[in-house]
Structures are given as C-alpha cells and as structure tokens.
Design a protein around this motif. Structure first.
Motif, PDB file in Angstrom:
ATOM      1  N   SER A 306       2.941   8.571  18.211  1.00 22.56           N
ATOM      2  CA  SER A 306       3.386   8.510  16.808  1.00 22.56           C
ATOM      3  C   SER A 306       4.393   9.598  16.502  1.00 22.56           C
ATOM      4  O   SER A 306       5.338   9.395  15.746  1.00 22.56           O
ATOM      5  CB  SER A 306       2.203   8.675  15.868  1.00 22.56           C
ATOM      6  N   THR A 307       4.175  10.765  17.083  1.00 25.04           N
ATOM      7  CA  THR A 307       5.084  11.877  16.799  1.00 25.04           C
ATOM      8  C   THR A 307       6.495  11.552  17.289  1.00 25.04           C
ATOM      9  O   THR A 307       7.482  11.907  16.637  1.00 25.04           O
ATOM     10  CB  THR A 307       4.588  13.161  17.486  1.00 25.04           C
ATOM     11  N   ALA A 310       8.024   9.039  14.937  1.00 24.13           N
ATOM     12  CA  ALA A 310       8.428   9.751  13.707  1.00 24.13           C
ATOM     13  C   ALA A 310       9.747  10.485  13.947  1.00 24.13           C
ATOM     14  O   ALA A 310      10.642  10.474  13.090  1.00 24.13           O
ATOM     15  CB  ALA A 310       7.341  10.731  13.289  1.00 24.13           C
ATOM     16  N   GLU A 347       7.718   9.479   3.905  1.00 28.01           N
ATOM     17  CA  GLU A 347       7.117   8.954   5.139  1.00 28.01           C
ATOM     18  C   GLU A 347       5.756   8.314   4.895  1.00 28.01           C
ATOM     19  O   GLU A 347       4.955   8.837   4.122  1.00 28.01           O
ATOM     20  CB  GLU A 347       6.892  10.097   6.129  1.00 28.01           C
ATOM     21  N   PRO A 349       2.556   6.389   7.363  1.00 28.09           N
ATOM     22  CA  PRO A 349       2.127   6.126   8.741  1.00 28.09           C
ATOM     23  C   PRO A 349       1.793   4.650   8.962  1.00 28.09           C
ATOM     24  O   PRO A 349       1.785   3.865   8.020  1.00 28.09           O
ATOM     25  CB  PRO A 349       0.840   6.954   8.848  1.00 28.09           C
ATOM     26  N   MET A 451       5.069   1.849  10.427  1.00 26.75           N
ATOM     27  CA  MET A 451       5.320   3.262  10.127  1.00 26.75           C
ATOM     28  C   MET A 451       6.750   3.371   9.609  1.00 26.75           C
ATOM     29  O   MET A 451       7.655   2.743  10.165  1.00 26.75           O
ATOM     30  CB  MET A 451       5.159   4.039  11.424  1.00 26.75           C
ATOM     31  N   ARG A 453      10.030   5.659   7.371  1.00 27.36           N
ATOM     32  CA  ARG A 453      10.643   6.831   6.767  1.00 27.36           C
ATOM     33  C   ARG A 453      11.823   6.333   5.947  1.00 27.36           C
ATOM     34  O   ARG A 453      12.634   5.542   6.437  1.00 27.36           O
ATOM     35  CB  ARG A 453      11.137   7.790   7.844  1.00 27.36           C
ATOM     36  N   TYR A 532       5.991   0.875   1.036  1.00 26.65           N
ATOM     37  CA  TYR A 532       6.814   2.046   1.341  1.00 26.65           C
ATOM     38  C   TYR A 532       8.066   2.115   0.485  1.00 26.65           C
ATOM     39  O   TYR A 532       8.566   3.201   0.200  1.00 26.65           O
ATOM     40  CB  TYR A 532       7.150   2.141   2.836  1.00 26.65           C
ATOM     41  N   ARG A 674      -4.670   6.572   7.981  1.00 26.47           N
ATOM     42  CA  ARG A 674      -3.589   6.843   8.924  1.00 26.47           C
ATOM     43  C   ARG A 674      -3.992   6.411  10.328  1.00 26.47           C
ATOM     44  O   ARG A 674      -5.045   6.791  10.828  1.00 26.47           O
ATOM     45  CB  ARG A 674      -3.291   8.340   8.944  1.00 26.47           C
ATOM     46  N   THR A 676      -2.725   6.733  14.203  1.00 26.31           N
ATOM     47  CA  THR A 676      -1.772   7.443  15.063  1.00 26.31           C
ATOM     48  C   THR A 676      -1.907   6.911  16.489  1.00 26.31           C
ATOM     49  O   THR A 676      -2.985   6.472  16.912  1.00 26.31           O
ATOM     50  CB  THR A 676      -2.037   8.964  15.066  1.00 26.31           C
ATOM     51  N   TYR A 690     -11.075   6.868  10.882  1.00 23.45           N
ATOM     52  CA  TYR A 690     -10.131   6.206   9.975  1.00 23.45           C
ATOM     53  C   TYR A 690     -10.804   6.193   8.613  1.00 23.45           C
ATOM     54  O   TYR A 690     -11.645   5.340   8.323  1.00 23.45           O
ATOM     55  CB  TYR A 690      -9.806   4.789  10.435  1.00 23.45           C
ATOM     56  N   LYS A 741       4.767  12.422   1.769  1.00 20.36           N
ATOM     57  CA  LYS A 741       4.205  11.823   2.976  1.00 20.36           C
ATOM     58  C   LYS A 741       2.753  11.433   2.713  1.00 20.36           C
ATOM     59  O   LYS A 741       1.994  12.228   2.161  1.00 20.36           O
ATOM     60  CB  LYS A 741       4.283  12.882   4.078  1.00 20.36           C
TER      61      LYS A 741
END
Ligand code: FES
Ligand code: FES
Lengths: 755, 157
Positions: A306-307, A310, A347, A349, A451, A453, A532, A674, A676, A690, A741
């Motif tokens: 996920s990182t 992102a 952001e 997730p 996910m 942004r 979003y 979220r 991940t 979760y 976020k």
C-alpha cells in the motif's frame, strides 16, 4: 410496437396483461429476444399475439381467490426494495395489501434489469411498474363495467373491490381476473396523481421483520439441500503462487470428502484466485480440513505494498494525467490579480465491504446437464452467466434463484463466488455444493473500494467568486476491472461528483485522472466514487471559506446562489447525457440541515461543526456534524443531521433507514476502516484488525426528508459520501487541524477515543 | 478430534449431536440441529452475530465448544419466545429495526440479556452492552430506540 411502451423499459419488451391457468391475471413484461429461451423467435411477435404465461416475466398475478402475488425482480439486501416495489405496484393497482404476497424472482432477463446497485431500483422502476399496474387496473375496471353494464366512470375501486355505488353492487378483482385478461390492452393509461395515492408516501414496515426476529428468515448461508456438501477454498494469497499442502492429513478429518486444486480465473471482472479446495459434510469439517492442509505458498507476486501504491499516486498527481473534463481556461483566469488560492491533497485507503453475511453460493450440477444455482447476489443474471461460462454451458441450461442477502454494499454485484461454487460443484459428482467464505476469506479476498489521492487547486477572488478549480484524481481504478466498451473514458467509473458532475459553478476548471494499477482487485462499494470525490471537493470548499475568513455555510450559500442550476452535457459512446445540478434544491437541503443542527461554526472551546453538501445522481444531500475534541478523551461525534431530497418519497420509513444506515457507513469508514497491502497480501483478516463503527461510535442521527414532487431518485448510497468531509470540516473548526486523510483515527491517533 | 455423541439442551428440548467435541456450538446449531437463526459473522468472538444464551447469559456460540455444553441450557433466537411475541421481538417489528437482518438475532439475544440484568438501561449501558456486536447496515439507532421502549414499558408494569 407502440413506441411509448417501447420506451418504458427497453425496446425489446412489451407490457403484457394476459390470462393464466385457474382464472388468474398476469401483468408483466414479455421480451421477444432478450432471453436465451425466447431467442428462437425470428421476428418479434406483434404485441397482440397471445403470450404463454411461462414466457412472461410477471410482476403481478391476481388470482381468482383475490390474492395477489408479486414478483420482486430487484434484490433485497435490507434496503426494503421488496416493500417499496410492492408499494408502487399495489398502490397503482388499488389492490388489497393484506392479500399480497411477494417473492424474489429468479434470474431472468425477461424481468428487465435485476441488478441492484447504484441506488437505481426505485428510480428505474418508478414509471414502468406503475404504468403496468395502472393498465391492469384499467382492464379490471373495464371488465367490471362490461359485467355490470354500467359506465366505467360510475365505478370506484378500493382494496381490490370494484363498486357501483348507485346499484350497490361490487365485484372483486379475483372474480374479474379472467374477463379482464381477455380484453384488449388499453394504451397510455394515466398513473395516479399524488393526491390519489394510498400507499406511496406513507410509512410501511418491512414484512420480513416477522421472520427476522424469529430467526427463520432464510439467507444464502442458511440454504440446505439433501446431500449437500460444504465447499471452502484455501485461496492463493498472492497472484501466481503455487501451493504445497498435506492432502492426506486433511482427508483424515472426519467428514471430509475431497481435496483438489481449483484454477485461477483471470476473466474480468471475476478475478477468481484459485487455490486448494475442500469438500466436506459440514462447515466445521471443512474448516478443520483447511487447517490440516497446512498450505504453504511458493512464488507469486508478493511485491505489492500500500505504501508503494500511495507513493505512486502522490507522484501521479504531480504529472499532467488524462483530462476528462474541462471548462473555460484556467491559465487565462489566473491572470486576474489578487486571487486567493488553496492547494491540498486528500487521501483515502482501500476499503472492504465486510457484509455481515460472508460470500456464499450453492450450485448443483444435475445428471441431465442442467445446473441450478442459489445464493445471495445483487446481480443474479451475472451469477447465472458466470456459472454457465465456467461450466462451459449455454446460459439457458442454468437457473439461478437469488436468496436474501445479509448485506450487499456493492460486493455482491460481482459473481466470483458463484463461479467458485460452480468450480467446486464440478468435482462433487452431482451433489449440491454450498461454497462458503470464512470472515478471514472475506477480508483477504474482497474486491476493494479503490485507494485514492486527489489533488485540488482552487482560486477565488477576495469577494468569494470561484474563479478556477483544478482537480487531479489518482485511483486504483474500478474501471479496469472491466473490459470497457471502446470510447469509454479512463475515469468513467471514478468521476462521480467531479468533472461534468461538479456541483459548483466554476467558470474555469480542469479535471484529470491517473490510474495506478494494482494486483489487488477493486470493486463498487456503497457510495462508489462519490466517496472520495465529495471528500476532496467539500473539504477544499471548506478550506477556501477558511482562506477567505468566511463561515463555510455562508460561503456555500453564496456560491450556490449565483446560479439557479448548472447544466452540463456529458458525452458518452451511447449518446449525450444532460446533467442538471439544481442549486435551489441543494440550497434548501443545506439550509434545512444547518437550521436543525443550530449551525454555529465554533460552538465552544474544543467544539466544532462541519458541513458537506452534494448532488448524487439527481438526489441532494447535506450532512452537518458536530464534534467535541478533548486532549484526554479524544474526539466524540456529538450529533449528525442529514437532510435529503430524493424527489418523491415512496416509503419514508425505509428512506430514513437508508439515510441513517448511510451516515453510519460513512462514519465507520471515515473514522476507522482501512485495508492495507503488505508483501502482496491484505493485512487485515477480521473485525479485530479491520475496525468498524459500533454502538458507542454512533451519535444521535437526525434525518430530514424533503418532500418534492419530482420523480424519485436514489437513496441507498446518498448519505455515505458527505460524512467524511463534514467530520473533517468539524475537526478543523474545533482544532484548526485539517485532516486530509481517512481513516481519521489512524491519521490522527490523538483523536481516537480511549476505550 | 473424536466424533462422539453430545447431549445438548436447546430451547427446552434435549437433543443429540454426533460430532467432534471441538466443534463450536454455532456450527452444531446451524449444521446439525437445523437452527440457522444464529449467524456466523466472524467465528472469532468479534461480531456477536452468533449470540445465544447459555444458562441465561448472552454468549458467543462460535466461542463455545460443543463438548462444554453438556450440562448447560441453551436458548437460541428460535427459542426466545414460542411465537415471536417476546416484547423485544414486538418492539423490533414496531420500530422496523432490521435492515438486512443478518445481525439481528445476535442483537436481540444481547438485548434480552441486558434487560434481564438492567431494568432501566442508560444510553451508556446500551453502548457497552452492544460494543461487541457489529451491524454493517447501521440499525444501531433503531436498536437503541426499541430497547429503550421495551425497558420503559417494563417499568410501567
Ligand atoms: S460469529 Fe461469533 S462473534 Fe462473530
Ligand atoms: S441489519 Fe444488516 S447487518 Fe445489521
């Protein structure tokens, strides 16, 4: 074919009123070529040709004994559609509700759209269902008039009884059914005016509740057949991995029948993972066998993080991206002197659906080559097609009976689980197989909300005129889960509420999109891309108000008061679509919500109110929230007010439940939820890691329903998207900290209440 | 993991289940006794969908071994009342509480337990009692309303 009929649902369907065995009257649709079973008709039969009852997808059946059976073609998942569609039909029919039974229609394209999602059921059923019932009512009246030899206008109808008051004679619908069915079908029968309606607009409780509270409502997971096996799959955790496992150990578990591998199916939109399957005589044996398999996995793509996704999205929004809508000329507009600018990125997730009932489906392959499927599905025809496809059969060989869902939330619009059930049934020697997902399967192998942004840059004059809006959304797109039709834009499934749907009147704007692909599949989730997009737009509007030192309510009022409505034309491969954003309706909804909450931007130290307003496919909503923040206790949501305008209200009791449920769903995801991905795998497995909103999270929620004569629009998802921005804006009002976020408790742990 | 005969008393009736004693009560009820009103939601004591009464107290049936139920009295949603007329069941209908309904057996059993212990629960009592349960449809406000209505009616008697 009568063009008016042709337009009511789709060009290939006729409204039919006809007789059935036992003197019953059937009202429904006849499709000349839409379903496999009737495809053999070379030419569409003329509308007047007799239609055999089994070719008819009947919505209404009026029996001789006066009882009325109603088929509900849309899928029930708690939104109350079986009640509300029944209300549309029975009101217009003037039938006796006490004599009505409803049942879930089997998968059959003859019914017209059965897929249930996108808050479309009432919106799409409003005209055709009422027209069908009104036509039947007119024919029953005509039959009564002929029988009693009196003019139609001297007759009155109530609860399925037609009365001729002057002669004090009356006839029941059941007695007239056969005679009515033999009459020519009248055209262009008017539906009732608002004043004539008896059910629509009045609260009606769900009938299913009687069964629910006794524990006898049958969900998919409760479905049983003689000799049925329970099937489970130990799924490939990362795409492409190969299993090593101890089949012998699993077979030693009592009740285990078979262990085998099932293939991955990469077909869009199924994305069936494949893995090692277990067939057993009961659930517990199947679970233990999975454990005993002791599966380990070699290889596969374990790189997804996920990182990293992102980071890619953060990079993507700095690049140009693909523009999918624009108005005016931003660069030209920016030469205006003294503009106030706001720039921010928001952001969200990936999110899981986590319906309370995990995925399941039962399939039986019969000796004669036919196949039956049963299960909770938001799209039974897709389930039917998936089963047929994976078994290499013609769709006509497969029947599918949808069962009540323990929640849908968009997840059950896919049919991967129906496909898996078919793959298991193929190994079961004719025994029915109930495929069941554990909760862990459900979290790890969901098809997730994407996910995202969003980068927003907005410019305003000092006196508050919105001059320019630049919006770039990066998403792990839902669109790429499908083989999209040529000409479909890259942001087709991601752009609700932005682009041509952007609520405000910005003379200069540009909307851009960047897709960041992941191996993890994505799907629709209650509220879809509004979630979003409304978060970004309504947070940024708040930031603009703050940059101008204006009260966010007053600022929105001013923005919305400049134009009565904004109309934009959206180009699609299938033709142009006009989007109307009615600022008067929007303003009304906003004012109602803020009046009720007693709008006061900063009601006290550590307290704040936040607002979000938006349009949702013709419906309008405003969410106002009040929160309190305490250094020790964290954040507490004090109150939420939701005001909604969905046009005509069909069932206020169900509508209120949908709005409250939507608020809680939005609250849950904003605060806690979220997903991940770590080393290619979903890191969350159950309701422990979760987190979802539970009773102590839930503040008093007040709902204001605005009555409006317009045709009804959707409500199921309406309340969801406004909650995150309303809360973020309230947090800012209380703390001057801008949270961009979700989930807020992870982004700002100091907000998380101590248990 | 030996298959054995287990005697259980469910909803006032003695029943026999031939199964592994490690089997959670939930699956014995659902798969062997055909009492499917208790629901599987998590299998880990995290959601409360499987809540039944064991010796009168709300218990997550997914967390109880079949072998440990021998001397206990079990009540499931099907046995909360004979005919669906428990005051909570009536209040659930009156307030149109359920949406999809999947979590409601658990909520009803938890509510019955709460009202047995606390005649006039406060908001905070209700929050605490239901903290262990999940409803994804968002019926919590109506659950609260229905519980308070039953408590109030009980107080009047
Ligand atoms: S299934 Fe027992 S607590 Fe969730
Ligand atoms: S009513 Fe659907 S989960 Fe609670």
């Amino acid at each position: 074919m009568n063009p008016r009929e042709a337009n009511t649902i789709d060009r290939r369907r006729f409204l039919v009123v006809t007789a059935a065995a036992g003197g019953a009257l059937l009202v429904g649709l006849h499709a000349d070529d839409a379903s496999a079973k009737t495809r053999k008709h070379a030419k569409p039969p003329p509308a007047a040709a007799p239609v055999r009852p089994n070719e008819l997808a009947a919505w209404i059946r009026i029996n001789r004994d006066n009882s009325i059976e109603i088929a509900i073609p849309r899928q029930e998942m708690g939104q109350g559609v079986s009640t509300s569609l029944m209300m549309l039909l029975v009101d217009e029919l003037d039938g006796d509700v006490a004599r009505v039974t409803t049942y879930q229609a089997e998968a059959n394209q003859k019914y017209g759209p059965q897929g249930t999602g996108g808050s479309q059921s009432i919106k799409q059923s409003w005209v055709p269902l009422r027209e069908a019932a009104a036509t039947a009512r007119a024919m029953l009246l005509q039959a009564a008039s002929l029988t009693l030899k009196v003019p139609v206008q001297d007759l009155t109808v109530d609860k399925g009884v037609i009365t001729h008051a002057p002669s004090r004679r009356s006839l029941r619908y059941g007695e007239l059914a056969a005679a009515a069915a033999s009459l020519p079908k009248p055209e262009n029968v008017a539906t009732k005016s608002k004043e004539q309606r008896k059910l629509i607009g009045k609260p009606m409780r769900k009938r299913e509740t009687r069964d629910v509270v006794r524990g006898v409502q049958l969900y998919g997971i409760d479905f049983k057949l003689p000799g049925m096996l329970v099937g489970m799959i130990e799924r490939t955790p990362v795409p492409g991995a190969r299993p090593r496992y101890d089949a012998a150990a699993a077979m030693r578990i009592a009740g285990v029948v078979k262990i085998f591998e099932v293939p991955a199916v990469a077909d869009k939109p199924l994305f069936i993972r494949g893995g090692v399957a277990v067939l057993a005589r009961d659930t517990w044996s199947a679970m233990q066998a999975r454990h005993a398999l002791n599966v380990t996995w070699d290889g596969g793509n374990a790189n997804e993080e996920s990182t990293l996704v992102a980071a890619k999205q953060a990079e993507a929004v700095q690049r140009p991206g693909a523009q999918f809508a624009s108005f005016g000329d931003i660069d030209g507009a920016l030469t205006i002197p003294d503009l106030v600018a706001v720039a921010a990125e928001y952001e969200m997730p990936m999110l899981a659906h986590a319906t309370m009932e995990p995925m399941n489906c039962t399939v039986q392959i019969n000796k004669d080559g036919t196949v039956q499927g049963w299960g909770p599905s938001q799209n039974p025809v897709r389930a039917q097609q998936t089963i047929a496809k994976l078994l290499g059969l013609d769709q006509a060989k497969v029947t599918f009976q949808p069962l009540v869902m323990g929640g849908g939330l968009g997840r059950r619009s896919n049919s991967d689980f129906a496909g898996e059930a078919a793959l298991l049934a193929r190994q079961a020697d004719g025994a029915p197989v109930k495929l069941l997902w554990t909760r862990e399967d459900d979290f790890r192998f969901d098809h997730y909300h994407p996910m995202t942004r969003a980068k927003v840059e907005a410019w305003t004059t000092k006196d508050g005129s919105l001059v320019a809006w630049r919006h770039h959304l990066a998403s792990t797109p839902v669109g790429s889960m499908f083989a999209l039709a040529p000409g479909t834009g890259p942001a087709a499934f991601e752009s609700a509420g932005i682009g041509d749907g952007f609520l405000y009147d910005a003379p200069n704007a540009s909307f851009r999109f960047s897709g960041v692909e992941t191996a993890t599949p994505r799907w629709w989730w209650r509220g879809v891309s509004w979630v979003y997009n409304v978060f970004a737009v309504e947070s940024a509007i708040d930031e603009l108000a703050n940059a101008l030192n204006q009260d966010p309510l007053a600022y929105r009022e001013q923005l919305l008061s400049r134009t009565k409505q904004v109309t934009r034309v959206q180009k699609h491969a299938r033709g142009d679509e006009e989007i109307v954003l009615d600022h008067a309706r929007m303003t009304k909804v906003m004012q109602e919500a803020t009046q009720r909450i007693g709008w006061n931007y900063q009601p006290g130290p550590g307290r704040g109110m936040g607002l979000a307003v938006y349009e949702y496919d013709g419906s309008y909503a405003a969410i106002a929230a009040e929160i309190a923040v305490d250094a020790k206790a964290g954040m507490q949501v004090k109150r939420i007010v939701a005001a909604a305008d969905v046009g005509t209200i069909v069932n206020p009791l169900a509508l209120e439940a949908q709005i409250v449920g939507g608020v809680i769903f939005g609250l849950s995801s904003s605060l806690r939820e979220r997903i991940t991905i770590e080393k290619g795998r979903v890191a969350q497995a159950n309701y422990g890691d979760y987190e979802v909103a539970r009773m102590p999270d839930i503040p008093p929620i007040e709902v204001i329903l605005l009555e409006n004569g317009a045709a009804p629009t959707g409500a199921g998802e309406l309340a969801v998207p406004g909650v995150a921005p309303a809360l973020a804006n309230a947090i800012f009002a209380a703390t001057e900290i801008r949270v961009r976020k979700t989930p807020f408790y992870a982004a700002r742990p100091e907000l998380k209440p101590a248990v | 993991m030996a298959i054995a005969r287990h005697m259980v008393k469910v909803n006032g009736v003695r029943r026999t289940v031939k199964a592994d004693g490690d089997m959670p009560l939930l699956w014995a009820l659902r798969d062997h006794l055909n009492l499917t009103g208790s629901k599987y939601g998590c299998g880990a004591g995290l959601c409360g969908a499987c809540t039944v009464h064991v010796d009168g107290r709300a218990t997550r049936s997914c967390q109880v071994r079949l072998a440990d139920t021998a001397k206990k009295t079990i009540t499931t949603i099907e046995g909360l009342s004979k005919d669906g007329t428990h005051p909570l069941q009536k209040a659930w209908i009156e307030h149109d509480v359920p949406q999809c309904g999947y979590c409601q057996a658990g909520h009803l059993m938890q509510a019955a337990d709460l009202l047995q212990r606390v005649k006039a629960p406060s908001d905070a009592d209700i929050d605490e009692a239901f903290r262990g349960l999940v409803c994804r449809c968002g019926t919590q406000p109506r659950i609260k309303k229905a519980v308070l209505a039953v408590a109030k009616a009980g107080a009047r008697k």
